[in-house]
Design an enzyme around this catalytic site. Structure first.
Site, PDB file in Angstrom:
ATOM      1  N   GLU A   1       0.815  -1.219   0.000  1.00  0.00           N
ATOM      2  CA  GLU A   1       0.000   0.000   0.000  1.00  0.00           C
ATOM      3  C   GLU A   1       0.849   1.270   0.000  1.00  0.00           C
ATOM      4  O   GLU A   1       0.512   2.241  -0.673  1.00  0.00           O
ATOM      5  CB  GLU A   1      -0.912  -0.012   1.231  1.00  0.00           C
ATOM      6  N   ASP A   2       1.963   1.273   0.756  1.00  0.00           N
ATOM      7  CA  ASP A   2       2.687   2.523   1.006  1.00  0.00           C
ATOM      8  C   ASP A   2       4.082   2.579   0.394  1.00  0.00           C
ATOM      9  O   ASP A   2       4.785   3.580   0.569  1.00  0.00           O
ATOM     10  CB  ASP A   2       2.811   2.760   2.522  1.00  0.00           C
TER      11      ASP A   2
END
Length: 762
Positions: free
Chosen positions: A111-112
């Site tokens: 996600e990051d």
């Protein structure tokens, strides 16, 4: 400020991470570690309970996650990598397997960071890749509202949990660490995150039996949402603990000594309730802190189940029992696998002492829930398959997720999820002794659908503990419920949806209602099509219609018939699709031009309803979607005509209704209909009359008496003063047929207070 747990909330997306600008910190319940955990620290923590741990896998995951997050920082200024490390540390406290620890280290990488699922699969294997993917939020959702986005993320998370329970354990640990570091988040976001935790994550931990984690999540949320109330409760608790320090030790000693003297070894320890639990109990019971008698509880932990009941006997023969406070969750475990014997006695110093008696294994499950099951040992196999066999809590979760996934829209899914997670439970029994667990405040409708959807759909009555009761009756713990069904009822009343409490019952009622309505339209459409083919003297066959489905842009015969019934497709279009040479007659069915249709109908023979192609009308209980003219209705004995309204079905008008002029330019909407009423099952039908009566006391009473004496039912009355001496009264009533209505009109005309009475044809 008074904090209420059940208020409506606006929450962040269900998988939102916490990483925003810092604010002034406040005192914490549990501080994060002062320094980041090193590789060897992590390995040693796992090796302490799993000597066969894969050190190389842990080391590779540590290095990969540290490099992936690089220079990213959290709102506190700490390296972002400190967060997945703390999540992994929480999971090592729960003694979880290597794959779960690695997934915790990697849970934010997809996600990051620049990491991808394919890369993680390649380096760490598809099992860990699937865990990390399950913890990743959906991206680029084209949804209108924050709630819709939240619901879709939550749906993805829950479905991933259903596939592998370890996704849930990582997510709860992730949320716990975020809550522990919530002080650095801006106030508005802090409140939303705390509300979300209290609404979803804390109840979810509780449903999985993870009581320690649930309590910490609740207290951290409570401290954020209502710091003043939290502070007051903590001060009272600390003061009470100081006053009762000797008493608590005395009770522990007396319990231990009494059990030991009877030859029963036990571990006894006291524990006080948590601030949030105390606060909600004060609110629920509307009592003050001083009125609570069970702030301190005592655990009696013994070796086996037999010893539990021996300990219970010793306690009950030593101190007086408080009536109504005994519960045996060993013989009847809670759905989250919790097992203990609860009892309350009047102990030393005339103090109420709340006891929980359990084995060591029960104590572990009571505190750690599904995490108490050992996943890392050889031969356990898939954790999900293992828990399917061993855990009622996980079986409940999978079942609930299956029900929730049927919700029609994201907001409905979110509502049902919170409902299913939040409510406390009641336990009821079928006549055969099967245990049914339901949310508190559930009624017999919910019980019926919990037994089986078909039982709910066909329920017509019930017996609770052998006595007849309404289906809306709220159920209590221990009730034996017998649901009475009827094959004549294939679908429940749509009003049941407002009575049902559980998401399963609501979804099933909504689905059955939709199916019943669709079946009505299918039946209506089939009759319309068959009547057209009879009039046109052409053959209809389902097999022939099947070949024409592509030309009608429908996938099944039922779809076609439902569309005809709803008015979306004309019957003539169906005929043309089946017989391309078919030509629709542009003359009204009674052989006259448009503009004079209603007038011509009135001139027809008095019995057009005997037409062999007329559709039979059986009233409001008909299998067809039928309603009656809104301003006057229709009754058996009237010559009638049906008007098809797209999306609504058939509206029945008396042939003399002036409203029919509005449809003269649309002859394709007119249907031949006839009454088909069974004499053995009389029904009432709507009609409207207008009475001009003398304006004197008792006039309305006389009119109503005439209607009542002749078995008419008044639905609505409106009155209008036409002159000082006369009032015009419009009455909507229900009668059996035209003969019945005529008798009422005749009796009204005989009354001296009635100047004029006539039927209104809307």
């Amino acid at each position: 400020m008074v904090y209420r747990r059940r208020r409506p909330t606006q929450m962040l997306a269900a998988t939102e991470s916490v990483a925003v600008a810092p604010t002034a910190p406040v005192a914490r319940l549990a501080k994060p570690r002062a320094r980041m955990m090193r590789q060897y620290d992590l390995v040693e923590r796992v090796r302490s309970y799993n000597p066969n741990t894969n050190e190389d896998l842990l080391n590779r995951a540590y290095v990969y996650a540290m490099k992936a997050h690089g220079s990213q920082t959290r709102a506190s200024g700490d390296p972002y990598f400190s967060h997945p490390l703390e999540v992994a540390a929480i999971l090592t406290d729960l003694k979880l397997d290597d794959a779960t620890i690695v997934a915790a280290l990697l849970h934010d990488t997809i996600e990051d960071t620049e990491a991808t699922r394919a890369e993680i699969d390649q380096i760490f294997g598809p099992e860990i890749g699937a865990l990390v993917e399950g913890l990743t939020k959906l991206k680029r959702l084209e949804l209108v509202s924050r709630e819709a986005k939240q619901a879709e993320n939550l749906r993805k998370l829950l479905l991933a949990i259903a596939d592998d329970v370890r996704v849930l354990l990582v997510k709860l640990a992730d949320r716990l660490h975020n809550m522990r570091t919530l002080d650095f988040v801006p106030t508005e976001s802090r409140r939303r995150i705390a509300e979300e935790t209290l609404d979803i994550y804390a109840p979810l931990a509780g449903r999985m039996g993870m009581q320690e984690m649930r309590e910490e999540l609740e207290d951290l949320s409570f401290r954020t949402l209502d710091p003043e109330a939290y502070s007051v409760v903590m001060q009272r608790l600390d003061a009470l603990a100081e006053r009762n320090r000797n008493l608590i030790g005395e009770i522990e000693d007396q319990l231990s000594n009494n059990l030991r003297h009877r030859g029963l070894g036990a571990r006894v320890y006291g524990r006080r309730k948590k601030p949030f639990s105390i606060w909600t109990k004060m609110e629920r019971k509307s009592v003050g802190f001083e009125q609570l008698s069970d702030i301190f509880g005592f655990r009696v932990v013994v070796n086996d189940i037999e010893a539990c009941y021996r300990a219970l006997g010793i306690v009950h023969t030593t101190w007086p029992v408080v009536p109504g406070r005994f519960k045996d969750y060993i013989s009847t475990p809670k759905q989250n696998d919790y097992r203990s014997i609860h009892t309350t006695v009047i102990g030393p110093g005339n103090q109420r002492v709340e006891l929980q008696i359990r084995t060591e294994a029960m104590d572990q499950i009571a505190e750690r829930g599904i995490a108490a099951h050992v996943f890392y040992k050889e031969g356990v196999g898939s954790p999900t398959e293992f828990l399917k066999r061993e855990s009622n809590a996980f079986a409940w979760l999978r079942h609930t997720i299956g029900i929730l996934s049927e919700s029609a829209n994201p907001e409905e899914f979110l509502e049902h999820t919170k409902l299913e997670l939040f409510h406390d439970q009641v336990f009821c029994f079928t006549p055969k002794g099967k245990l049914i667990a339901l949310p508190r405040h559930a009624n017999v409708i919910d019980f019926a659908y919990a037994v089986h959807t078909d039982v709910g759909n066909s329920a017509v009555g019930c017996k609770i503990n052998g006595k007849f009761a309404p289906l809306s009756s709220e159920l209590q713990n221990g009730d034996e419920v017998e649901v009475l069904t009827s094959e004549a009822q294939s679908a429940p009343p749509s009003a049941w949806e407002t009575l049902a409490v559980t998401g399963k019952a609501r979804a099933a009622i909504r689905r059955a209602t939709r199916t019943a309505v669709r079946d009505q339209y299918v039946g209506l459409g089939r009759r319309i099509v068959e009547r057209l083919f009879e009039r046109a003297k052409i053959e209809y066959a389902d097999d022939k219609l099947k070949g024409a489905l592509p030309r009608l842009a429908r996938t099944s015969i039922e779809d076609v018939m439902a569309a005809v019934g709803r008015g979306e497709i004309k019957a003539s279009h169906v005929a043309r699709a089946m017989y391309p040479d078919y030509k629709e007659e542009r003359v009204a069915r009674y052989g006259i031009k448009k503009g004079a249709l209603a007038a011509k109908l009135k001139e027809k023979s008095p019995e057009p309803s005997r037409s062999p192609v007329a559709i039979p009308i059986g009233g409001n209980n008909s299998a067809l979607p039928v309603k009656f003219a809104p301003n006057g209705g229709a009754v058996p004995g009237d010559r009638i005509v049906g008007i098809v309204t797209p999306g609504e079905g058939i509206t029945i008008y008396p042939i003399q209704s002036p409203a029919l002029k509005d449809f003269e330019e649309e002859p394709e909407r007119w249907l031949d209909v006839r009454w088909d009423i069974e004499d053995s099952a009389p029904q009432r039908f709507p009609a409207r009359i207008k009475v001009e009566n003398v304006n004197e006391p008792g006039a309305l009473a006389q009119i109503a008496t005439v209607i009542a004496e002749h078995d008419g039912n008044i639905d609505n009355i409106s009155m209008q003063r036409r002159s000082p001496d006369f009032t015009e009264t419009t009455i909507d009533l229900e009668v059996y047929d035209l003969k019945h209505l005529s008798a009422i009109l005749a009796q009204l005309r005989a009354k001296a207070v009635v100047a004029k009475v006539e039927r209104v044809n809307g």
